[in-house]
Design a protein around this motif. Structure first.
Motif, short mmCIF file in Angstrom:
data_model
loop_
_atom_site.label_atom_id
_atom_site.label_comp_id
_atom_site.label_asym_id
_atom_site.label_seq_id
_atom_site.Cartn_x
_atom_site.Cartn_y
_atom_site.Cartn_z
N GLY A 125 0.80 -1.22 0.00
CA GLY A 125 0.00 0.00 0.00
C GLY A 125 0.83 1.26 0.00
N VAL A 126 0.18 2.35 -0.38
CA VAL A 126 0.81 3.66 -0.36
C VAL A 126 -0.14 4.64 0.32
N LEU A 127 0.41 5.76 0.74
CA LEU A 127 -0.37 6.76 1.44
C LEU A 127 -0.94 7.77 0.45
N TYR A 134 -4.54 0.38 -1.46
CA TYR A 134 -3.96 -0.95 -1.68
C TYR A 134 -3.58 -1.14 -3.14
N LEU A 135 -2.30 -1.29 -3.39
CA LEU A 135 -1.81 -1.53 -4.74
C LEU A 135 -1.76 -3.01 -5.08
N ASP A 136 -1.65 -3.86 -4.06
CA ASP A 136 -1.60 -5.29 -4.33
C ASP A 136 -2.12 -6.05 -3.11
N VAL A 146 -9.99 -11.54 4.48
CA VAL A 146 -9.64 -10.14 4.74
C VAL A 146 -10.38 -9.27 3.71
N PRO A 147 -11.33 -8.44 4.15
CA PRO A 147 -12.17 -7.67 3.21
C PRO A 147 -11.48 -6.43 2.65
N THR A 148 -10.42 -6.65 1.91
CA THR A 148 -9.72 -5.56 1.23
C THR A 148 -9.66 -5.91 -0.25
N ARG A 149 -9.34 -4.92 -1.07
CA ARG A 149 -9.24 -5.17 -2.51
C ARG A 149 -8.21 -4.24 -3.13
N ILE A 150 -7.65 -4.67 -4.23
CA ILE A 150 -6.70 -3.82 -4.96
C ILE A 150 -7.42 -2.57 -5.45
N GLY A 151 -6.84 -1.42 -5.18
CA GLY A 151 -7.46 -0.15 -5.53
C GLY A 151 -8.34 0.40 -4.43
N ALA A 236 4.45 0.57 1.83
CA ALA A 236 4.54 -0.30 3.00
C ALA A 236 4.03 -1.67 2.64
N LEU A 237 4.50 -2.68 3.37
CA LEU A 237 4.12 -4.07 3.18
C LEU A 237 3.51 -4.59 4.47
#
Length: 273
Positions: A125-127, A134-136, A146-151, A236-237
């Motif tokens: 991710g980036v700020l 989230y980039l990846d 985990v309820p996240t998604r790219i973008g 960040a990772l």
């Protein structure tokens, strides 16, 4: 970016080659001025100061400063220590944040391999202002937990990724970015600005290692570290794992060491670009 300036044409239409070139009149429309500013950024100079932009665009300093404020608000640009750089809106419009940016290309395979070994869900991710983008995301079958998604994006103060990135900034920059009330996503989310500053200070003392204990999503714990390119934090990772409900405790120290090694390798590869 250098701008080639041609001499004024003769009344008959031919160009004089003997006189000194005259600087063209600055563009009048806001779109033209914004384009000049965006075009000033090049791969070799991703961060430019206000003076750099004034010199490269030929626009008055007061004009550039005023337009920069608007472009930051609209996420065309971002203000970092040392100057300005292209914002996430440019990546989003080009589809770069979803799959074609340099960070994801370089770091994605490394993160995927680590998640295969640890059976965790990994994020890059980036700020972007108050949020982490989230980039990846990788993790195979575990990803669904985990309820996240790219973008996608979440408030930076609520995630390990975001806190690792915020901790890389000067406290004054953090205070300016988080002027509004801090939203709580769970009962564990930090909602007090003073407590957030104390947490970021602890993260800095741990060389950037951040922990999220169900602060963004109930039942999910996360460890994150910054990725630095030539000493500057660019991303960040993180590793996310389901916690609680009788599950064994997560060895956050081990995860932090694994991520730190990956971040070091990623920084080395990015510095070669």
């Amino acid at each position: 970016m250098t701008v080639e300036v041609l001499a004024d044409p003769e009344p008959g239409g031919s160009w004089r080659g003997t006189q000194s070139p005259a600087r063209p009149a600055p563009p009048v429309s806001m779109i033209e001025r914004m384009t000049l500013i965006l075009d000033a950024f090049e791969p070799g100079t991703p961060v430019l100061t206000l003076q750099d932009l004034v010199e490269r665009t030929g626009l008055p300093r007061s004009t550039v400063h005023r337009i920069l404020d608007q472009m930051i608000r609209l996420r065309w640009l971002a203000h970092y220590p040392g100057g300005y750089r292209l914002g996430l809106r440019t990546l989003e419009l080009g589809g770069l944040a979803a799959g074609h940016n340099e960070l994801r290309t370089v770091i994605g395979p490394l993160l995927h391999e680590l998640c295969q070994r640890t059976l965790s869900v990994g994020h890059l991710g980036v700020l972007d202002g108050r949020d982490v983008v989230y980039l990846d995301k990788t993790g195979g079958r575990q990803s669904a937990a985990v309820p996240t998604r790219i973008g996608g994006r979440l408030p930076a103060h609520s995630t390990a990724l975001g806190k690792a990135l915020l901790a890389s900034l000067d406290p004054g920059v953090v205070e300016t970015s988080l002027r509004e009330q801090l939203p709580r996503l769970t009962s564990r989310t930090i909602g007090d600005r003073l407590e957030l500053h104390r947490e970021l200070a602890r993260i800095r003392s741990r060389q950037g290692i951040a922990v999220d204990n169900e602060e963004a999503v109930a039942g999910i714990g996360c460890v994150a570290v910054p990725v630095r390119r030539r000493g500057v934090t660019v991303a960040a990772l993180s590793l996310s794992t389901r916690i609680g409900s009788g599950r064994p405790a997560i060895d956050t120290g081990r995860q932090a060491r694994q991520l730190a090694a990956l971040a070091a390798e990623a920084g080395r590869l990015l510095s070669q670009e």
